[in-house]
Design a protein around this motif. Structure first.
Motif, PDB file in Angstrom:
ATOM      1  N   ARG A 182       0.811  -1.213   0.000  1.00  0.00           N
ATOM      2  CA  ARG A 182       0.000   0.000   0.000  1.00  0.00           C
ATOM      3  C   ARG A 182       0.845   1.264   0.000  1.00  0.00           C
ATOM      4  NH1 ARG A 182      -4.311  -0.533   4.688  1.00  0.00           N
ATOM      5  NH2 ARG A 182      -2.887  -2.047   5.592  1.00  0.00           N
ATOM      6  N   VAL A 224     -10.202  -3.299   1.954  1.00  0.00           N
ATOM      7  CA  VAL A 224      -8.744  -3.247   2.025  1.00  0.00           C
ATOM      8  C   VAL A 224      -8.145  -4.521   1.450  1.00  0.00           C
ATOM      9  CG1 VAL A 224      -6.771  -3.204   3.592  1.00  0.00           C
ATOM     10  CG2 VAL A 224      -8.679  -1.661   3.973  1.00  0.00           C
ATOM     11  N   HIS A 258       3.177  -0.803   8.337  1.00  0.00           N
ATOM     12  CA  HIS A 258       1.720  -0.736   8.431  1.00  0.00           C
ATOM     13  C   HIS A 258       1.283  -0.910   9.880  1.00  0.00           C
ATOM     14  CE1 HIS A 258       2.548  -5.053   8.267  1.00  0.00           C
ATOM     15  NE2 HIS A 258       1.362  -5.246   8.812  1.00  0.00           N
ATOM     16  N   SER A 281      -8.207  -4.598  -2.223  1.00  0.00           N
ATOM     17  CA  SER A 281      -7.246  -3.680  -2.849  1.00  0.00           C
ATOM     18  C   SER A 281      -5.837  -4.254  -2.899  1.00  0.00           C
ATOM     19  CB  SER A 281      -7.252  -2.339  -2.097  1.00  0.00           C
ATOM     20  OG  SER A 281      -6.619  -2.464  -0.837  1.00  0.00           O
ATOM     21  N   ILE A 282      -5.490  -5.102  -1.918  1.00  0.00           N
ATOM     22  CA  ILE A 282      -4.120  -5.638  -1.915  1.00  0.00           C
ATOM     23  C   ILE A 282      -4.026  -7.046  -2.474  1.00  0.00           C
ATOM     24  CG2 ILE A 282      -3.394  -4.144  -0.028  1.00  0.00           C
ATOM     25  CD1 ILE A 282      -3.649  -6.501   1.867  1.00  0.00           C
TER      26      ILE A 282
END
Length: 304
Positions: free
Chosen positions: A89, A297, A190, A300-301
Protein backbone atom coordinates in the motif's frame (compact mmCIF):
# COMPACT_ATOMS: atom_id res chain seq x y z
CA UNK A 1 13.59 -0.24 24.33
CA UNK A 2 10.98 -2.99 24.19
CA UNK A 3 9.23 -3.62 27.54
CA UNK A 4 8.83 -7.11 29.03
CA UNK A 5 5.93 -8.36 31.19
CA UNK A 6 5.66 -11.56 33.20
CA UNK A 7 2.21 -13.15 32.90
CA UNK A 8 0.69 -15.40 35.60
CA UNK A 9 0.74 -18.54 33.42
CA UNK A 10 -1.79 -19.69 30.84
CA UNK A 11 -4.64 -17.22 30.34
CA UNK A 12 -7.27 -19.86 31.14
CA UNK A 13 -6.12 -19.94 34.76
CA UNK A 14 -5.92 -16.23 35.61
CA UNK A 15 -7.76 -15.18 38.78
CA UNK A 16 -9.43 -11.81 39.19
CA UNK A 17 -6.35 -10.65 41.11
CA UNK A 18 -4.13 -11.87 38.26
CA UNK A 19 -6.23 -10.05 35.69
CA UNK A 20 -6.04 -6.79 37.59
CA UNK A 21 -2.23 -7.07 37.89
CA UNK A 22 -1.86 -7.89 34.20
CA UNK A 23 -4.00 -4.87 33.31
CA UNK A 24 -1.60 -2.59 35.18
CA UNK A 25 1.51 -4.10 33.59
CA UNK A 26 0.18 -4.31 30.04
CA UNK A 27 -1.67 -1.03 30.24
CA UNK A 28 1.53 0.81 30.99
CA UNK A 29 3.11 -0.57 27.80
CA UNK A 30 0.01 -0.05 25.68
CA UNK A 31 -0.15 3.64 26.58
CA UNK A 32 3.57 4.28 26.02
CA UNK A 33 4.55 2.05 23.11
CA UNK A 34 1.73 -0.27 22.04
CA UNK A 35 4.05 -3.30 22.14
CA UNK A 36 5.53 -5.67 24.71
CA UNK A 37 7.16 -9.06 25.14
CA UNK A 38 5.06 -11.39 27.32
CA UNK A 39 6.73 -14.18 29.29
CA UNK A 40 5.26 -17.11 31.24
CA UNK A 41 2.26 -17.25 28.89
CA UNK A 42 1.76 -20.98 29.42
CA UNK A 43 1.57 -21.96 25.75
CA UNK A 44 3.70 -25.09 25.25
CA UNK A 45 6.98 -24.53 23.43
CA UNK A 46 6.64 -27.90 21.70
CA UNK A 47 3.27 -26.87 20.23
CA UNK A 48 4.83 -23.74 18.75
CA UNK A 49 7.63 -25.94 17.37
CA UNK A 50 5.04 -28.26 15.80
CA UNK A 51 3.40 -25.27 14.10
CA UNK A 52 6.73 -24.26 12.60
CA UNK A 53 7.13 -27.83 11.31
CA UNK A 54 3.69 -27.71 9.68
CA UNK A 55 4.49 -24.36 8.13
CA UNK A 56 7.84 -25.58 6.81
CA UNK A 57 6.25 -28.69 5.26
CA UNK A 58 3.63 -26.60 3.49
CA UNK A 59 6.11 -24.14 2.00
CA UNK A 60 8.23 -27.03 0.73
CA UNK A 61 5.33 -28.19 -1.48
CA UNK A 62 5.43 -27.61 -5.22
CA UNK A 63 3.80 -24.34 -6.38
CA UNK A 64 0.93 -26.22 -8.00
CA UNK A 65 0.10 -27.94 -4.72
CA UNK A 66 0.21 -24.73 -2.72
CA UNK A 67 -1.97 -22.93 -5.24
CA UNK A 68 -4.81 -25.41 -4.59
CA UNK A 69 -5.38 -23.47 -1.37
CA UNK A 70 -5.37 -20.04 -3.03
CA UNK A 71 -6.88 -17.29 -0.87
CA UNK A 72 -9.71 -15.35 -2.51
CA UNK A 73 -12.70 -13.33 -1.40
CA UNK A 74 -14.75 -16.51 -1.89
CA UNK A 75 -12.57 -18.30 0.71
CA UNK A 76 -13.05 -15.30 3.04
CA UNK A 77 -9.33 -14.81 2.39
CA UNK A 78 -8.37 -18.02 4.18
CA UNK A 79 -5.63 -20.02 2.50
CA UNK A 80 -2.47 -19.31 0.55
CA UNK A 81 -1.13 -15.96 -0.64
CA UNK A 82 1.75 -16.71 -2.97
CA UNK A 83 4.89 -14.68 -3.49
CA UNK A 84 4.00 -11.44 -5.25
CA UNK A 85 0.30 -11.84 -4.50
CA UNK A 86 -0.01 -9.08 -1.90
CA UNK A 87 0.46 -5.58 -3.23
CA UNK A 88 2.08 -2.98 -1.04
CA UNK A 89 0.00 0.00 0.00
CA UNK A 90 3.02 2.34 0.12
CA UNK A 91 5.22 1.43 -2.85
CA UNK A 92 4.72 0.18 -6.39
CA UNK A 93 5.78 -3.42 -5.80
CA UNK A 94 4.55 -6.42 -3.85
CA UNK A 95 5.39 -7.84 -0.45
CA UNK A 96 8.33 -10.25 -0.48
CA UNK A 97 6.74 -13.15 1.35
CA UNK A 98 4.37 -16.10 1.12
CA UNK A 99 1.49 -16.24 3.57
CA UNK A 100 -1.18 -18.67 4.73
CA UNK A 101 -4.25 -17.91 6.84
CA UNK A 102 -6.39 -20.20 8.95
CA UNK A 103 -9.12 -19.09 11.33
CA UNK A 104 -12.74 -18.27 11.86
CA UNK A 105 -15.31 -17.48 9.17
CA UNK A 106 -18.66 -15.70 9.07
CA UNK A 107 -22.05 -16.67 7.67
CA UNK A 108 -22.45 -13.09 6.43
CA UNK A 109 -20.09 -13.64 3.49
CA UNK A 110 -19.65 -16.29 0.80
CA UNK A 111 -17.48 -19.33 1.53
CA UNK A 112 -16.70 -21.36 -1.58
CA UNK A 113 -15.96 -24.65 0.24
CA UNK A 114 -15.82 -26.07 3.77
CA UNK A 115 -13.43 -24.28 6.08
CA UNK A 116 -11.91 -27.67 6.93
CA UNK A 117 -10.34 -27.71 3.47
CA UNK A 118 -8.16 -24.71 4.29
CA UNK A 119 -7.38 -26.01 7.77
CA UNK A 120 -6.48 -29.51 6.58
CA UNK A 121 -2.67 -29.14 6.44
CA UNK A 122 -2.49 -27.42 9.84
CA UNK A 123 -3.96 -29.44 12.77
CA UNK A 124 -1.34 -28.24 15.26
CA UNK A 125 -1.86 -24.67 14.12
CA UNK A 126 -5.54 -24.99 15.01
CA UNK A 127 -4.52 -26.05 18.53
CA UNK A 128 -2.29 -23.00 18.81
CA UNK A 129 -5.09 -20.78 17.50
CA UNK A 130 -7.26 -21.86 20.45
CA UNK A 131 -4.53 -21.05 22.98
CA UNK A 132 -3.83 -17.66 21.43
CA UNK A 133 -7.54 -16.84 21.34
CA UNK A 134 -7.65 -17.23 25.13
CA UNK A 135 -4.60 -15.02 25.53
CA UNK A 136 -6.14 -12.48 23.15
CA UNK A 137 -9.40 -12.40 25.13
CA UNK A 138 -7.56 -11.84 28.41
CA UNK A 139 -5.36 -9.15 26.87
CA UNK A 140 -8.40 -7.32 25.53
CA UNK A 141 -9.95 -7.49 29.00
CA UNK A 142 -6.72 -5.99 30.38
CA UNK A 143 -7.07 -3.14 27.88
CA UNK A 144 -10.59 -2.47 29.16
CA UNK A 145 -9.51 -2.48 32.82
CA UNK A 146 -6.61 -0.14 32.14
CA UNK A 147 -9.00 2.25 30.40
CA UNK A 148 -11.22 2.34 33.50
CA UNK A 149 -13.91 0.11 31.99
CA UNK A 150 -15.38 -3.17 33.15
CA UNK A 151 -13.19 -6.05 32.02
CA UNK A 152 -16.05 -7.38 29.87
CA UNK A 153 -16.66 -4.03 28.17
CA UNK A 154 -15.47 -5.27 24.77
CA UNK A 155 -17.01 -8.75 25.01
CA UNK A 156 -20.27 -7.82 23.20
CA UNK A 157 -18.21 -7.15 20.08
CA UNK A 158 -16.87 -10.74 20.08
CA UNK A 159 -19.86 -12.91 20.98
CA UNK A 160 -20.94 -13.86 17.46
CA UNK A 161 -18.24 -15.10 15.10
CA UNK A 162 -15.08 -13.14 15.85
CA UNK A 163 -12.77 -13.43 12.87
CA UNK A 164 -9.59 -14.42 14.69
CA UNK A 165 -6.88 -15.48 12.24
CA UNK A 166 -3.53 -17.25 12.45
CA UNK A 167 -0.99 -16.29 9.80
CA UNK A 168 1.85 -18.65 8.84
CA UNK A 169 4.39 -16.56 6.94
CA UNK A 170 7.51 -17.41 4.97
CA UNK A 171 10.14 -14.84 4.00
CA UNK A 172 12.77 -16.30 1.68
CA UNK A 173 16.22 -14.74 1.61
CA UNK A 174 16.02 -14.60 -2.20
CA UNK A 175 12.49 -13.20 -2.34
CA UNK A 176 13.13 -9.43 -2.67
CA UNK A 177 14.63 -10.00 -6.12
CA UNK A 178 11.36 -11.57 -7.23
CA UNK A 179 8.82 -9.46 -5.36
CA UNK A 180 8.93 -6.40 -7.57
CA UNK A 181 9.91 -4.09 -4.74
CA UNK A 182 12.86 -1.73 -4.65
CA UNK A 183 12.10 -0.95 -0.99
CA UNK A 184 14.45 -1.93 1.78
CA UNK A 185 12.00 -4.21 3.52
CA UNK A 186 10.15 -7.45 2.87
CA UNK A 187 6.84 -6.28 4.37
CA UNK A 188 5.87 -2.63 4.12
CA UNK A 189 5.32 -0.52 7.25
CA UNK A 190 1.72 -0.74 8.43
CA UNK A 191 -0.65 -0.96 11.39
CA UNK A 192 -2.69 -4.15 11.68
CA UNK A 193 -6.43 -3.97 11.12
CA UNK A 194 -7.06 -5.98 14.26
CA UNK A 195 -7.55 -5.57 17.98
CA UNK A 196 -4.14 -6.97 18.77
CA UNK A 197 -1.48 -9.23 17.29
CA UNK A 198 0.63 -11.94 18.96
CA UNK A 199 3.75 -13.02 17.10
CA UNK A 200 6.64 -15.47 17.20
CA UNK A 201 9.51 -15.60 14.68
CA UNK A 202 12.22 -18.16 14.01
CA UNK A 203 14.69 -15.56 12.68
CA UNK A 204 15.02 -11.81 13.31
CA UNK A 205 13.42 -9.42 10.84
CA UNK A 206 10.48 -7.72 12.50
CA UNK A 207 10.92 -4.05 13.37
CA UNK A 208 8.54 -1.84 15.35
CA UNK A 209 8.35 1.96 15.49
CA UNK A 210 8.35 3.76 18.82
CA UNK A 211 6.71 7.08 19.69
CA UNK A 212 9.85 8.98 18.65
CA UNK A 213 9.74 7.51 15.15
CA UNK A 214 12.67 5.15 15.67
CA UNK A 215 12.56 1.67 14.18
CA UNK A 216 13.56 -0.95 16.75
CA UNK A 217 14.56 -4.48 15.85
CA UNK A 218 12.39 -7.04 17.65
CA UNK A 219 14.88 -9.65 18.88
CA UNK A 220 14.20 -13.34 19.32
CA UNK A 221 13.52 -13.95 23.02
CA UNK A 222 13.35 -17.58 23.98
CA UNK A 223 10.00 -18.57 25.48
CA UNK A 224 8.43 -15.12 25.02
CA UNK A 225 5.79 -13.90 22.58
CA UNK A 226 5.72 -10.41 21.07
CA UNK A 227 2.35 -8.72 21.54
CA UNK A 228 1.26 -5.44 20.01
CA UNK A 229 -1.94 -3.46 19.53
CA UNK A 230 -3.73 -2.89 16.26
CA UNK A 231 -5.94 -0.18 14.79
CA UNK A 232 -9.21 -1.16 16.48
CA UNK A 233 -8.14 -0.75 20.13
CA UNK A 234 -6.51 2.56 19.22
CA UNK A 235 -9.83 3.72 17.74
CA UNK A 236 -11.93 2.50 20.68
CA UNK A 237 -9.62 4.21 23.18
CA UNK A 238 -9.44 7.44 21.12
CA UNK A 239 -5.67 7.07 21.06
CA UNK A 240 -5.11 6.34 24.75
CA UNK A 241 -3.80 2.95 23.72
CA UNK A 242 -1.32 3.09 20.85
CA UNK A 243 -1.36 0.89 17.75
CA UNK A 244 2.14 -0.25 16.83
CA UNK A 245 3.49 0.49 13.32
CA UNK A 246 5.73 -2.36 12.21
CA UNK A 247 7.52 -3.78 9.17
CA UNK A 248 9.81 -6.66 8.18
CA UNK A 249 13.23 -5.77 6.87
CA UNK A 250 14.89 -7.71 4.09
CA UNK A 251 16.06 -10.99 5.57
CA UNK A 252 19.46 -12.60 5.09
CA UNK A 253 18.23 -16.11 5.96
CA UNK A 254 14.90 -17.77 5.30
CA UNK A 255 12.47 -16.67 8.00
CA UNK A 256 9.09 -17.87 9.21
CA UNK A 257 6.71 -16.14 11.57
CA UNK A 258 3.54 -17.20 13.37
CA UNK A 259 1.17 -14.26 13.58
CA UNK A 260 -2.13 -14.36 15.45
CA UNK A 261 -4.63 -11.52 14.97
CA UNK A 262 -7.47 -11.04 17.47
CA UNK A 263 -10.51 -9.56 15.73
CA UNK A 264 -14.14 -8.70 16.52
CA UNK A 265 -17.25 -10.03 14.82
CA UNK A 266 -17.72 -9.35 11.13
CA UNK A 267 -19.33 -5.95 10.58
CA UNK A 268 -18.65 -4.41 13.99
CA UNK A 269 -18.24 -0.65 13.56
CA UNK A 270 -15.22 0.52 15.54
CA UNK A 271 -15.29 4.15 16.67
CA UNK A 272 -14.01 6.05 19.71
CA UNK A 273 -16.17 5.13 22.69
CA UNK A 274 -18.13 8.05 24.12
CA UNK A 275 -17.01 7.19 27.64
CA UNK A 276 -13.37 7.58 26.56
CA UNK A 277 -13.79 10.99 24.93
CA UNK A 278 -13.01 13.69 27.48
CA UNK A 279 -15.10 16.88 27.81
CA UNK A 280 -12.52 18.91 25.88
CA UNK A 281 -11.81 16.20 23.29
CA UNK A 282 -13.12 15.27 19.88
CA UNK A 283 -13.13 11.80 18.32
CA UNK A 284 -9.66 11.36 16.82
CA UNK A 285 -10.67 8.56 14.45
CA UNK A 286 -13.46 8.00 11.97
CA UNK A 287 -15.72 4.94 12.29
CA UNK A 288 -14.47 1.81 10.53
CA UNK A 289 -16.66 -1.17 9.59
CA UNK A 290 -14.72 -4.36 10.32
CA UNK A 291 -16.71 -6.20 7.68
CA UNK A 292 -17.26 -4.02 4.62
CA UNK A 293 -14.31 -1.66 5.10
CA UNK A 294 -11.89 -4.45 6.02
CA UNK A 295 -12.88 -6.54 2.98
CA UNK A 296 -12.34 -3.48 0.77
CA UNK A 297 -8.74 -3.25 2.03
CA UNK A 298 -8.15 -6.94 1.31
CA UNK A 299 -9.63 -6.55 -2.17
CA UNK A 300 -7.25 -3.68 -2.85
CA UNK A 301 -4.12 -5.64 -1.92
CA UNK A 302 -5.12 -9.16 -2.97
CA UNK A 303 -7.88 -8.78 -5.52
CA UNK A 304 -10.91 -11.10 -5.53
Amino acid sequence: MIPHVQLPGHAAGWTSKDRAAVAVDLGRSFRRTGFVFVHNHGIPDDLIGDVYSETRRFYQLAPAQKSLYDATEQSQFLGYRGLGRERSRIHGGTEACEQYRIGHTTEEATLSCAVDFYHGPFPKSLELLAHLTQLGDRTLAACALDLGLDEDAFTPYLIGSPLHRLGLNHYGASYPAHGGSAAGYAMSPHIDLSLLTILDQDEPGLEVRDRDGRWLEVPMVRGALFLFLGDYVQRWSNGRHRAAPHRVRRVERDRMSIQYKHRPDYGVVVRPLDVLIGPQEQPAYAPLNTGRDYVAVLRSILGG
